[in-house]
Structure formats: structure tokens, C-alpha cells
Design an enzyme around this catalytic site. Structure first.
Site, mmCIF file in Angstrom:
data_model
loop_
_atom_site.group_PDB
_atom_site.id
_atom_site.type_symbol
_atom_site.label_atom_id
_atom_site.label_comp_id
_atom_site.label_asym_id
_atom_site.label_seq_id
_atom_site.Cartn_x
_atom_site.Cartn_y
_atom_site.Cartn_z
ATOM 1 C CB CYS A 65 9.193 8.182 -1.980
ATOM 2 S SG CYS A 65 9.113 6.408 -1.642
ATOM 3 C CG HIS A 96 4.938 9.051 0.157
ATOM 4 N ND1 HIS A 96 5.148 9.448 -1.150
ATOM 5 C CD2 HIS A 96 5.443 7.808 0.259
ATOM 6 C CE1 HIS A 96 5.745 8.470 -1.810
ATOM 7 N NE2 HIS A 96 5.938 7.464 -0.980
ATOM 8 C CD GLU A 128 3.700 12.657 -1.476
ATOM 9 O OE1 GLU A 128 4.511 12.887 -0.555
ATOM 10 O OE2 GLU A 128 3.642 11.552 -2.061
#
Ligand code: MN
Length: 232
Positions: free
Chosen positions: A108, A211, A213
Site C-alpha cells: 500500500c 493488503h 497481510e
């Protein structure tokens, strides 16, 4: 065990500045059997070099908008108030990581600032890119997928996660011009916004606009291999 550096952030909370980062990153690094190491903001290049000496790979984390003056634009009304200390830190950390040729995963904001480091630019809001009907700032929980991406078949990203994926999306800015030595490896399926890039040179760099993660920390194993990129 391999040690993965996680670029830190700083925030005023209850009257005190805190060094912090969302715990999705360390959760993912723990899940792949590596050691997470959070790196606090510094303005000293020699400190950043010591950080890099301690780690085998680096994650440049998400966060607020990059200062547009770093790509020679004045801020538009949509752009967040810049955090100069973090922009400065991210630049010296990227520079130190490149000097040691360790793998870098930008997520990001991390993806956006690596692009700016290499001379690229951003659309300060997706509306300057053009019309789109999909949610790049999703309303559902942030670990849930919200749009498709098409991944280029000759890319490193393709070897990691295949040709098409459903991904989450929490960005109001996007890549405009790609930086020197970076090539797009994934675009949003419907509107073709660049959602991932990688280095076409000797440096191991992977930039991801979504994202992974948040998705992997919440149990989405399609995204696990993006983190394996750091330890392979
Ligand atoms: Mn998106």
C-alpha cells in the site's frame, strides 16, 4: 531463522508518541516461520544501515499518503496532511536496503513510496485516474476480498499467486507513472489500475497495492506466498 524488518510508524496516543505498526505484519512473518523485527522511525542513515544489517528482507508498511512534493506535485484537496519524518525515514530505509540487495516487499503506502523513490508518481486520488465503479476503499471488513486483479503471466507475482485473485482494497490513491526499473505485474481487472509491480533489474522488489497481510493474518492462505517471497 530469517529476520524480516518491518518499517515502523509513530503516532501520538494519550499524550505520548508511540512507535507502532499494525500487528498483521508480525503475525504473517510468524506464520511463515521467520522472525519479525519492527524498525522505529529514525532520520539517521547510519541507523537505517544498522537496521538493514540485522535483517534478511524488508517490508515497507502501509500508512498515510506520501507527500506529493516528493514527486513534484502540490497536494490536492484529497491528499492527507503529510508526515515528513516518516517519508524521510522510508526513503533512507529503502536506500539502505537497496545497497545491501535484500528483498523488499512494499504494501500500500509502502508500494507507493518505493515507486516515488524510483522517480514515479501517484494519482493523488483515484478520481484523477478516471471513472471506476468498484470499491478501492472497501466498505466491508478490510481482510475480505472486494475486487479482482489480473496478474501478468511472465511476472514473479504470477509464480507466487497465479493469474487471477480476489483481493482487498483500502487505497484512495494509485500509481500514475511507474518509477525507473519497475514494471506492472498486476492490474485491477475492471478498471486496470496498477495493483502490483516488481523490479525488472537485479533488485528483488515486489510492490502490492492491496493488503495481503490483513488477508493472510485472518487465514487467507492464497496470500501466504507473497510473504514467502521474503524468505526464498
Ligand atoms: Mn484496489
Amino acid at each position: 531463522m530469517k529476520v524480516i524488518g518491518i518499517s515502523g510508524n509513530k503516532k501520538l496516543l494519550d499524550g505520548f508518541n508511540r512507535d507502532y505498526v499494525f500487528d498483521h505484519y508480525s503475525t504473517c512473518i510468524d506464520k511463515i516461520g521467520a522472525v519479525p523485527l519492527i524498525l522505529p522511525i529514525t532520520d539517521k542513515k547510519e541507523v537505517a544501515k544498522v537496521y538493514i544489517d540485522k535483517i534478511d528482507a524488508l517490508i515497507m508498511t502501509g500508512g498515510i499518503d506520501v507527500n506529493p512534493f516528493l514527486y513534484n506535485e502540490e497536494p490536492t484537496k484529497e491528499t492527507e496532511v503529510p508526515f515528513t519524518k516518516r517519508d524521510t525515514f522510508d526513503f533512507i530505509l529503502i536506500e539502505a536496503a537497496l545497497e545491501k540487495h535484500i528483498p523488499i516487499l512494499g504494501i500500500c503506502r509502502g508500494m507507493q513510496i518505493i515507486n516515488v523513490y524510483f522517480g514515479g508518481s501517484l494519482h493523488q486520488d483515484i478520481k484523477y485516474y478516471g471513472e471506476t465503479n468498484i470499491q478501492h476503499v472497501q466498505r466491508s471488513n478490510h481482510h475480505e476480498p472486494i475486487h479482482f486483479v489480473d496478474i501478468k503471466k511472465d511476472s514473479t507475482l504470477f509464480t507466487l499467486i497465479g493469474t487471477k485473485q480476489k483481493v482487498n482494497s483500502v487505497h484512495h490513491q494509485c500509481i500514475n507513472k511507474l518509477g525507473a526499473g519497475l514494471v506492472a505485474s498486476a492490474v485491477s481487472s475492471s478498471d486496470k489500475i496498477i495493483e502490483a509491480y516488481e523490479s525488472n533489474g537485479t533488485n528483488k522488489i515486489l510492490g502490492i497495492q492491496w493488503h495481503p497481510e490483513m488477508m493472510f493474518a485472518q487465514g487467507n492462505h492464497e496470500m501466504e506466498n507473497i510473504f514467502n517471497f521474503l524468505v526464498k
